[in-house]
Write a protein that holds these residues in place. Sequence first.
Motif, PDB file in Angstrom:
ATOM      1  N   CYS A  50      43.510  29.800  39.633  1.00 49.48           N
ATOM      2  CA  CYS A  50      43.730  29.309  38.269  1.00 49.48           C
ATOM      3  C   CYS A  50      44.177  30.431  37.343  1.00 49.48           C
ATOM      4  N   THR A  51      43.645  31.625  37.558  1.00 50.55           N
ATOM      5  CA  THR A  51      44.050  32.753  36.726  1.00 50.55           C
ATOM      6  C   THR A  51      45.510  33.112  36.959  1.00 50.55           C
ATOM      7  N   THR A  52      45.950  33.058  38.219  1.00 46.95           N
ATOM      8  CA  THR A  52      47.363  33.329  38.494  1.00 46.95           C
ATOM      9  C   THR A  52      48.259  32.196  37.994  1.00 46.95           C
ATOM     10  N   TRP A  53      47.741  30.944  37.973  1.00 47.11           N
ATOM     11  CA  TRP A  53      48.502  29.850  37.375  1.00 47.11           C
ATOM     12  C   TRP A  53      48.643  30.065  35.871  1.00 47.11           C
ATOM     13  N   ILE A  54      47.616  30.634  35.236  1.00 45.47           N
ATOM     14  CA  ILE A  54      47.720  30.957  33.809  1.00 45.47           C
ATOM     15  C   ILE A  54      48.842  31.960  33.574  1.00 45.47           C
ATOM     16  N   ALA A  55      48.874  32.993  34.415  1.00 46.89           N
ATOM     17  CA  ALA A  55      49.936  33.994  34.304  1.00 46.89           C
ATOM     18  C   ALA A  55      51.307  33.351  34.511  1.00 46.89           C
ATOM     19  N   GLY A  95      32.753  41.353  42.608  1.00 45.82           N
ATOM     20  CA  GLY A  95      33.821  41.125  43.573  1.00 45.82           C
ATOM     21  C   GLY A  95      34.851  40.143  43.055  1.00 45.82           C
ATOM     22  N   LEU A  96      34.379  39.091  42.392  1.00 47.91           N
ATOM     23  CA  LEU A  96      35.289  38.080  41.851  1.00 47.91           C
ATOM     24  C   LEU A  96      36.163  38.675  40.752  1.00 47.91           C
ATOM     25  N   ALA A  97      35.567  39.468  39.879  1.00 51.34           N
ATOM     26  CA  ALA A  97      36.318  40.075  38.780  1.00 51.34           C
ATOM     27  C   ALA A  97      37.396  41.024  39.299  1.00 51.34           C
ATOM     28  N   LEU A  98      37.029  41.875  40.243  1.00 51.60           N
ATOM     29  CA  LEU A  98      37.987  42.846  40.778  1.00 51.60           C
ATOM     30  C   LEU A  98      39.141  42.157  41.508  1.00 51.60           C
ATOM     31  N   THR A  99      38.815  41.141  42.304  1.00 50.14           N
ATOM     32  CA  THR A  99      39.845  40.419  43.043  1.00 50.14           C
ATOM     33  C   THR A  99      40.798  39.694  42.095  1.00 50.14           C
ATOM     34  N   THR A 100      40.245  39.071  41.069  1.00 49.65           N
ATOM     35  CA  THR A 100      41.070  38.333  40.113  1.00 49.65           C
ATOM     36  C   THR A 100      42.033  39.257  39.383  1.00 49.65           C
ATOM     37  N   VAL A 101      41.527  40.396  38.916  1.00 52.10           N
ATOM     38  CA  VAL A 101      42.386  41.356  38.214  1.00 52.10           C
ATOM     39  C   VAL A 101      43.504  41.851  39.131  1.00 52.10           C
ATOM     40  N   ALA A 102      43.160  42.152  40.377  1.00 58.36           N
ATOM     41  CA  ALA A 102      44.164  42.640  41.325  1.00 58.36           C
ATOM     42  C   ALA A 102      45.253  41.598  41.570  1.00 58.36           C
ATOM     43  N   VAL A 104      46.192  39.096  39.629  1.00 55.73           N
ATOM     44  CA  VAL A 104      47.006  38.901  38.426  1.00 55.73           C
ATOM     45  C   VAL A 104      48.009  40.035  38.273  1.00 55.73           C
ATOM     46  N   LEU A 105      47.593  41.254  38.563  1.00 56.73           N
ATOM     47  CA  LEU A 105      48.518  42.392  38.507  1.00 56.73           C
ATOM     48  C   LEU A 105      49.661  42.216  39.491  1.00 56.73           C
ATOM     49  N   VAL A 106      49.331  41.757  40.699  1.00 55.96           N
ATOM     50  CA  VAL A 106      50.385  41.486  41.686  1.00 55.96           C
ATOM     51  C   VAL A 106      51.325  40.402  41.165  1.00 55.96           C
ATOM     52  N   SER A 107      50.766  39.363  40.560  1.00 55.34           N
ATOM     53  CA  SER A 107      51.566  38.254  40.050  1.00 55.34           C
ATOM     54  C   SER A 107      52.570  38.715  39.002  1.00 55.34           C
ATOM     55  N   VAL A 114      58.635  33.045  41.856  1.00 58.47           N
ATOM     56  CA  VAL A 114      57.892  33.564  43.000  1.00 58.47           C
ATOM     57  C   VAL A 114      56.405  33.645  42.660  1.00 58.47           C
ATOM     58  N   ALA A 115      56.107  33.991  41.406  1.00 55.36           N
ATOM     59  CA  ALA A 115      54.706  34.041  40.968  1.00 55.36           C
ATOM     60  C   ALA A 115      54.051  32.663  41.066  1.00 55.36           C
ATOM     61  N   GLY A 116      54.836  31.603  40.820  1.00 51.25           N
ATOM     62  CA  GLY A 116      54.317  30.249  40.966  1.00 51.25           C
ATOM     63  C   GLY A 116      53.945  29.946  42.401  1.00 51.25           C
ATOM     64  N   PHE A 117      54.796  30.354  43.335  1.00 52.37           N
ATOM     65  CA  PHE A 117      54.490  30.137  44.748  1.00 52.37           C
ATOM     66  C   PHE A 117      53.339  31.040  45.200  1.00 52.37           C
ATOM     67  N   PHE A 118      53.193  32.193  44.559  1.00 50.02           N
ATOM     68  CA  PHE A 118      52.068  33.079  44.848  1.00 50.02           C
ATOM     69  C   PHE A 118      50.754  32.397  44.447  1.00 50.02           C
ATOM     70  N   ALA A 119      50.728  31.819  43.250  1.00 50.84           N
ATOM     71  CA  ALA A 119      49.551  31.067  42.801  1.00 50.84           C
ATOM     72  C   ALA A 119      49.290  29.877  43.715  1.00 50.84           C
ATOM     73  N   LEU A 120      50.370  29.226  44.146  1.00 53.90           N
ATOM     74  CA  LEU A 120      50.247  28.098  45.075  1.00 53.90           C
ATOM     75  C   LEU A 120      49.614  28.537  46.385  1.00 53.90           C
TER      76      LEU A 120
END
Length: 215
Positions: A50-55, A95-102, A104-107, A114-120
């Motif tokens: 969901c965080t990457t979908w926000i991005a 662990g959840l916070a670190l993974t989410t930040v990482a 989103v940075l990749v996104s 491509v970021a949309g397919f990444f979130a998918l």
Amino acid sequence: MSPADLGTALAYLGSAIGVAMVIPQILRIVRHPHMGGVSPWTWAITVVSCTTWIAYGVRTGSMPQIPGNILLVSGAVAIVLLVPAAWSRAVRAVGLALTTVAMVLVSTLLEPEVAGFFALAIGLTGMWPQVFETVWLRRGMGPSAISLTSQLLKVVSQLCWLAFAVLTLDVPVLVAAIMTLSTNFVITGVEMARRRGADARPEPTRTRELVGAEA
């Protein structure tokens, strides 16, 4: 109303229903803290997805992706921390916070589509821990902590997102909605069958299984 406007309205509706779906699940976990069956991995991946979908929504101007996913992230985090798990809540939170930040940075380094397919891709990964938990790990067991009310709301939400994707030709959202609906039907069907089986058993065999069986 144009197809795009109708799709946007349905997306906002799907977003609102998606937020509402976490409430019955949280309440069921709080009422029955020792009843298993809810995969913390699925909800943790939901947070990241969901965080990457926000991005993705910010970068593409797809505004329906933003408010609902922000609220859904909050509910999903609560579920991750509430469900019984081998890891402590502090470890899960860090662990959840670190993974989410990482993620989103990749996104942000990817092209918007491509970021949309990444979130998918992240979201599709998140469906399978709950399928595995429900279908395989709990085979031969009774009802779980899964809320059928939440499952129903998820179906309605994803149908709205599916309509949005068709009307706006948003391919990542289209694939995500179809896959989410498919796995959700499997989880719901198995859980309902187990509850019917528990109801059919004579007392006192089913007494323990019926405790909190209804969402």
